[in-house]
Design an enzyme around this catalytic site. Structure first.
Site, PDB file in Angstrom:
ATOM      1  N   ARG A 278      22.328 -92.794  55.119  1.00 36.30           N
ATOM      2  CA  ARG A 278      23.316 -92.207  56.211  1.00 36.30           C
ATOM      3  C   ARG A 278      23.336 -90.810  56.156  1.00 36.30           C
ATOM      4  O   ARG A 278      24.094 -90.185  57.322  1.00 36.30           O
ATOM      5  CB  ARG A 278      24.642 -92.904  55.649  1.00 36.30           C
ATOM      6  CG  ARG A 278      24.721 -94.415  55.912  1.00 36.30           C
ATOM      7  CD  ARG A 278      25.990 -94.880  55.481  1.00 36.30           C
ATOM      8  NE  ARG A 278      27.183 -94.290  55.761  1.00 36.30           N
ATOM      9  CZ  ARG A 278      28.129 -93.719  54.999  1.00 36.30           C
ATOM     10  NH1 ARG A 278      28.027 -94.125  53.619  1.00 36.30           N
ATOM     11  NH2 ARG A 278      29.067 -93.059  55.397  1.00 36.30           N
ATOM     12  N   ASN A 279      22.593 -90.128  55.349  1.00 37.36           N
ATOM     13  CA  ASN A 279      22.665 -88.618  55.567  1.00 37.36           C
ATOM     14  C   ASN A 279      21.619 -88.253  56.746  1.00 37.36           C
ATOM     15  O   ASN A 279      20.510 -88.755  56.863  1.00 37.36           O
ATOM     16  CB  ASN A 279      21.778 -87.981  54.084  1.00 37.36           C
ATOM     17  CG  ASN A 279      22.082 -86.721  54.141  1.00 37.36           C
ATOM     18  OD1 ASN A 279      21.453 -85.798  54.858  1.00 37.36           O
ATOM     19  ND2 ASN A 279      22.749 -86.207  53.215  1.00 37.36           N
ATOM     20  N   ALA A 280      22.107 -87.322  57.497  1.00 36.74           N
ATOM     21  CA  ALA A 280      21.448 -86.873  58.674  1.00 36.74           C
ATOM     22  C   ALA A 280      20.309 -86.060  58.682  1.00 36.74           C
ATOM     23  O   ALA A 280      19.732 -85.607  59.380  1.00 36.74           O
ATOM     24  CB  ALA A 280      22.652 -86.451  59.516  1.00 36.74           C
TER      25      ALA A 280
ATOM     26  N   THR B 296      24.854 -82.117  56.111  1.00 39.56           N
ATOM     27  CA  THR B 296      24.178 -83.494  56.753  1.00 39.56           C
ATOM     28  C   THR B 296      24.760 -84.684  56.056  1.00 39.56           C
ATOM     29  O   THR B 296      24.398 -85.827  56.374  1.00 39.56           O
ATOM     30  CB  THR B 296      22.585 -83.500  56.519  1.00 39.56           C
ATOM     31  OG1 THR B 296      22.104 -83.315  55.300  1.00 39.56           O
ATOM     32  CG2 THR B 296      22.189 -82.134  57.480  1.00 39.56           C
TER      33      THR B 296
END
Length: 166
Positions: free
Chosen positions: A42-44, A143
Site C-alpha cells: 500500500r506504500n506508494a 508515500t
C-alpha cells in the site's frame, strides 16, 4: 509495563555514484520482515518512482533497486534503530531514536547533490539527530498509506521535486 521492541533498520541501497538520496524515517514492520525498502504494497514509493523512471512496481525487488542505481538514486532511512510498536512514525519512542551514520554515508557517496525526505518525520528527525551540513534538501509528501494525500497529488509533488535534480 513492557517496552516496545528494539527495531534495527536496513542498510542503504544504491550505488556509490548516487547523485541523490531519498531518506525515509524507519522501515515499516512489513519492510523489516521482508528486508526490502517500502515492502508494504500500500506504500506508494515503488509505484511513484516506477512511474517516474520507467519500472513497474511489481517487478522483482532486485530490478527495482537496479532502476534506482541506473538513475543515480540511493535510499536509506534516518533512523538506525528505535523502539516502536507497529509501523507508524508517531508510535516511535522519542528517547529510543538513534540516527544512522551519515558522515560515513556521505564519504561513501561523494556525488550526492540532493537529499530528499520521504515525509515530515524523516526531515524532522534528520534535523534533530544528524549534525551535518548536507547538500540541498527537500521534503516530499510521505508515500506511506498513513499519508492521506491523493496519489495523483503525491506523484505530482514527487515529479516536481525529483525534476530539480535532473
Amino acid at each position: 509495563m513492557a517496552r516496545s521492541p528494539l527495531l534495527e533498520g536496513l542498510p542503504p541501497i544504491g550505488s556509490p555514484d548516487a547523485r541523490l538520496v531519498i531518506l525515509g524515517n524507519m522501515p515499516s514492520v512489513l519492510s523489516l520482515s521482508s528486508g526490502q525498502y517500502y515492502g508494504n504494497p500500500r506504500n506508494a514509493f515503488w509505484r511513484i518512482v516506477g512511474e517516474l523512471f520507467g519500472c513497474a512496481p511489481d517487478v522483482p525487488y532486485e530490478q527495482r533497486v537496479a532502476m534506482l542505481d541506473r538513475n543515480d538514486i540511493a535510499v536509506w532511512d534516518v533512523l538506525k534503530h528505535c523502539r516502536r510498536i507497529g509501523s507508524l512514525d508517531s508510535a516511535i519512542e522519542p528517547d529510543s531514536m538513534v540516527a544512522n551514520d551519515f558522515g560515513s554515508f556521505f564519504v561513501a557517496h561523494p556525488n550526492v547533490e540532493r537529499v530528499y525526505f520521504n515525509g515530515a518525520a524523516a526531515e524532522r528527525n534528520f534535523t534533530r539527530l544528524v549534525e551535518l551540513d548536507v547538500p540541498g534538501t527537500l521534503r516530499l509528501p510521505s508515500t506511506s498509506p498513513a499519508q492521506t494525500m491523493r496519489y495523483a497529488d503525491k506523484l505530482a509533488a514527487w515529479r516536481a521535486g525529483l525534476s530539480r535534480a535532473r
